[in-house]
Design a protein around this motif. Structure first.
Motif, short mmCIF file in Angstrom:
data_model
loop_
_atom_site.label_atom_id
_atom_site.label_comp_id
_atom_site.label_asym_id
_atom_site.label_seq_id
_atom_site.Cartn_x
_atom_site.Cartn_y
_atom_site.Cartn_z
N ASP A 64 -5.53 22.10 2.70
CA ASP A 64 -5.63 21.88 3.91
C ASP A 64 -6.25 20.13 3.50
O ASP A 64 -6.30 19.02 4.28
N LYS A 65 -6.77 19.95 2.14
CA LYS A 65 -7.41 18.89 2.16
C LYS A 65 -6.56 17.74 2.08
O LYS A 65 -7.41 16.34 2.61
N ALA A 66 -5.61 17.74 1.81
CA ALA A 66 -4.31 16.40 0.78
C ALA A 66 -4.18 15.88 2.69
O ALA A 66 -3.52 15.31 3.14
N LYS A 67 -4.31 16.74 3.68
CA LYS A 67 -3.93 16.45 5.21
C LYS A 67 -4.94 15.11 6.06
O LYS A 67 -4.76 15.36 7.55
N THR A 68 -5.75 15.63 5.29
CA THR A 68 -7.58 14.95 6.01
C THR A 68 -7.60 13.49 5.50
O THR A 68 -5.81 12.34 4.14
N LEU A 69 -7.99 12.15 6.04
CA LEU A 69 -7.14 11.00 5.93
C LEU A 69 -8.31 11.01 3.66
O LEU A 69 -7.55 9.99 3.37
N THR A 123 -13.99 12.92 -1.32
CA THR A 123 -15.21 14.37 -1.53
C THR A 123 -15.54 14.30 0.23
O THR A 123 -16.35 15.78 -0.26
N GLY A 124 -15.40 13.54 0.77
CA GLY A 124 -16.05 13.73 2.43
C GLY A 124 -17.10 13.67 2.30
O GLY A 124 -18.18 14.17 3.29
N LYS A 125 -17.53 13.56 0.85
CA LYS A 125 -19.70 13.20 1.35
C LYS A 125 -19.49 12.19 1.71
O LYS A 125 -21.09 12.62 2.94
N ARG A 126 -19.10 11.80 1.92
CA ARG A 126 -19.26 9.84 3.02
C ARG A 126 -17.74 9.94 3.92
O ARG A 126 -16.89 10.10 3.16
N ARG A 127 -18.32 9.84 5.24
CA ARG A 127 -17.60 9.69 6.18
C ARG A 127 -16.65 8.34 6.21
O ARG A 127 -17.78 7.41 6.28
N LEU A 128 -15.55 8.23 6.18
CA LEU A 128 -15.18 6.98 6.81
C LEU A 128 -14.82 6.50 8.10
O LEU A 128 -14.22 6.96 9.02
N GLY A 129 -16.13 4.92 8.30
CA GLY A 129 -15.91 4.68 9.54
C GLY A 129 -14.76 3.79 9.54
O GLY A 129 -13.72 3.50 8.78
N LEU A 130 -14.63 3.15 9.71
CA LEU A 130 -13.65 1.97 10.78
C LEU A 130 -14.04 1.06 9.44
O LEU A 130 -12.56 0.32 8.61
N GLY A 131 -15.34 0.12 10.09
CA GLY A 131 -15.35 -0.59 8.54
C GLY A 131 -15.16 -0.54 6.84
O GLY A 131 -14.74 -1.36 6.47
N ASP A 132 -15.66 1.30 6.24
CA ASP A 132 -15.02 1.76 5.41
C ASP A 132 -13.53 1.75 5.44
O ASP A 132 -13.44 1.37 4.41
N LEU A 133 -12.77 2.28 6.39
CA LEU A 133 -11.31 2.12 6.33
C LEU A 133 -10.72 0.77 5.92
O LEU A 133 -9.47 0.42 5.33
#
Length: 72
Positions: A9-14, A48-58
């Motif tokens: 399912d990882k490929a389905k994530t942002l 790797t998901g260790k850092r969450r992407l906030g709107l600013g990061d995106l």
């Protein structure tokens, strides 16, 4: 509490989508980091998901000068 994703399912994530896009453009993590003016750990951590992407990061990731045409 959100469910943990299975490996497939990882490929389905942002994060998975951004990794696919990076690889689709033939960029390494260090190559994208250089374009963005970031350390490679920035790319590794969000992929790797260790850092969450906030709107600013995106916005920062999307603003990397890759000469992308994002029009539908």
């Amino acid at each position: 509490m959100p469910k943990k994703l299975k490996q497939g399912d990882k490929a389905k994530t942002l994060e998975g989508l951004l990794k696919e896009l990076r690889e689709g453009f033939g960029l390494t993590q260090s190559g994208l980091a250089k374009i963005m003016g970031e350390d490679v750990s920035y790319i590794i951590n969000y992929e790797t998901g260790k850092r969450r992407l906030g709107l600013g990061d995106l916005v920062h990731v999307a603003g990397a000068d890759l000469h992308l045409d994002l029009a539908p």
